[in-house]
Design a protein around this motif. Structure first.
Motif, PDB file in Angstrom:
ATOM      1  N   ARG A  67       0.831  -1.210   0.000  1.00 13.20           N
ATOM      2  CA  ARG A  67       0.000   0.000   0.000  1.00 13.20           C
ATOM      3  C   ARG A  67       0.865   1.260   0.000  1.00 13.20           C
ATOM      4  N   VAL A  68       1.953   1.214   0.738  1.00 12.69           N
ATOM      5  CA  VAL A  68       2.872   2.350   0.750  1.00 12.69           C
ATOM      6  C   VAL A  68       3.561   2.483  -0.606  1.00 12.69           C
ATOM      7  N   ILE A  69       3.932   1.355  -1.193  1.00 13.09           N
ATOM      8  CA  ILE A  69       4.625   1.382  -2.487  1.00 13.09           C
ATOM      9  C   ILE A  69       3.733   1.973  -3.571  1.00 13.09           C
ATOM     10  N   VAL A  70       2.471   1.524  -3.636  1.00 14.61           N
ATOM     11  CA  VAL A  70       1.607   2.054  -4.697  1.00 14.61           C
ATOM     12  C   VAL A  70       1.294   3.530  -4.452  1.00 14.61           C
ATOM     13  N   GLU A  71       1.240   3.938  -3.192  1.00 11.99           N
ATOM     14  CA  GLU A  71       1.054   5.364  -2.900  1.00 11.99           C
ATOM     15  C   GLU A  71       2.242   6.169  -3.443  1.00 11.99           C
ATOM     16  N   TYR A  72       3.443   5.627  -3.268  1.00  5.94           N
ATOM     17  CA  TYR A  72       4.645   6.296  -3.778  1.00  5.94           C
ATOM     18  C   TYR A  72       4.622   6.355  -5.303  1.00  5.94           C
ATOM     19  N   LEU A  73       4.282   5.238  -5.945  1.00  7.03           N
ATOM     20  CA  LEU A  73       4.238   5.218  -7.408  1.00  7.03           C
ATOM     21  C   LEU A  73       3.210   6.207  -7.936  1.00  7.03           C
ATOM     22  N   ASP A  74       2.073   6.267  -7.270  1.00  5.85           N
ATOM     23  CA  ASP A  74       1.046   7.222  -7.669  1.00  5.85           C
ATOM     24  C   ASP A  74       1.563   8.651  -7.519  1.00  5.85           C
ATOM     25  N   HIS A  75       2.353   8.879  -6.484  1.00  2.00           N
ATOM     26  CA  HIS A  75       2.902  10.203  -6.195  1.00  2.00           C
ATOM     27  C   HIS A  75       3.893  10.659  -7.274  1.00  2.00           C
ATOM     28  N   ILE A  76       4.715   9.738  -7.768  1.00  2.00           N
ATOM     29  CA  ILE A  76       5.743  10.125  -8.747  1.00  2.00           C
ATOM     30  C   ILE A  76       5.267  10.006 -10.182  1.00  2.00           C
ATOM     31  N   SER A  77       4.068   9.488 -10.395  1.00  2.00           N
ATOM     32  CA  SER A  77       3.564   9.346 -11.760  1.00  2.00           C
ATOM     33  C   SER A  77       3.408  10.713 -12.420  1.00  2.00           C
ATOM     34  N   PRO A  78       3.908  10.871 -13.635  1.00  2.00           N
ATOM     35  CA  PRO A  78       3.821  12.165 -14.313  1.00  2.00           C
ATOM     36  C   PRO A  78       2.446  12.460 -14.894  1.00  2.00           C
ATOM     37  N   LEU A  80      -1.161   9.822 -15.125  1.00  2.00           N
ATOM     38  CA  LEU A  80      -2.325   9.159 -14.539  1.00  2.00           C
ATOM     39  C   LEU A  80      -2.209   9.023 -13.027  1.00  2.00           C
ATOM     40  N   ARG A  81      -3.368   8.856 -12.401  1.00  2.00           N
ATOM     41  CA  ARG A  81      -3.429   8.580 -10.976  1.00  2.00           C
ATOM     42  C   ARG A  81      -4.310   7.358 -10.752  1.00  2.00           C
ATOM     43  N   ILE A  82      -3.906   6.491  -9.824  1.00  2.00           N
ATOM     44  CA  ILE A  82      -4.728   5.332  -9.483  1.00  2.00           C
ATOM     45  C   ILE A  82      -5.350   5.481  -8.096  1.00  2.00           C
ATOM     46  N   ILE A  83      -4.967   6.539  -7.381  1.00  2.00           N
ATOM     47  CA  ILE A  83      -5.574   6.857  -6.091  1.00  2.00           C
ATOM     48  C   ILE A  83      -6.238   8.220  -6.239  1.00  2.00           C
TER      49      ILE A  83
END
Length: 206
Positions: A67-78, A80-83
């Protein structure tokens, strides 16, 4: 590069891989297999809990759990967002929590059979975990998630797909008999998210 410590069978690791693909970040991640049962595997240093997945950042920082990892990936995505940031955020996060709970209860059943000698297994404990899965599936079948349409995929969708995929992997897809709506939903998810099929491995015994 980011380094993902995981294993092919992990539904949580699969969730991270699918999320990274949806966000367009997969080419920035190197997959490094981890063996959580091996005391010499560095996963026990990278994550003191010795659990996967763990994501190693370029500066050496390690993020866990999924959950923390996907939050980080969502944060750095240039892009789209998944959250979601809007009012649907907590509905999506709740679905992720329910799906992750299905995985937790399923994995505990697998471990009970895999790690304990038969004479020391606890059928009541296995039934207790199985009932969690059954209740969650029943709730989802009664009110299935909205159909997935690319690119409107969120982390709840991804987590649920990976949970159902794990049930296919370890429990021979028995859930499908009682959950036709969920089975149809999963087919739609797979049609819009190619990485889900690409991360599938053949069903195996416990």
């Amino acid at each position: 590069m980011l380094v993902l410590r995981s294993s092919p069978a992990s539904p949580f690791g699969r969730k991270v891989k699918v999320a990274a693909s949806v966000l367009g970040l997969l080419d920035r991640i190197t997959i490094d297999p981890a063996d959580t049962t091996n005391p010499d595997d560095t996963i026990r240093i990278q994550n003191p809990l010795g659990k996967i997945p763990a994501l190693i950042l370029p500066d050496g920082t390690v993020l866990y759990d999924s959950r923390v990892i996907v939050e980080y990936l969502d944060h750095i995505s240039p892009g789209l967002r998944i959250i979601p940031a809007d009012a649907s955020r907590f509905e999506v996060l709740r679905l992720q929590a329910l799906a992750d709970g299905i995985n937790d209860a399923s994995i505990l059943q697998v471990y009970e059979k895999r790690l304990r000698p038969e004479e020391r297994r606890h059928p009541d404990w296995v039934a207790y975990q199985a009932d969690k899965v059954a209740r969650a599936l029943s709730a989802l079948e009664a009110v299935p998630p909205r159909a997935v349409t690319s690119p409107l995929v969120n982390i709840g969708d991804i987590a649920l797909a990976c949970a159902l995929g794990y049930l296919d992997l370890r429990f021979k897809g028995a859930w499908r008999d009682n959950c036709p709506h969920l089975a149809t939903w999963l087919e739609g998810f797979e049609a819009h998210v190619p990485m889900f099929a690409q991360t599938r491995i053949e069903p195996v015994e416990w």
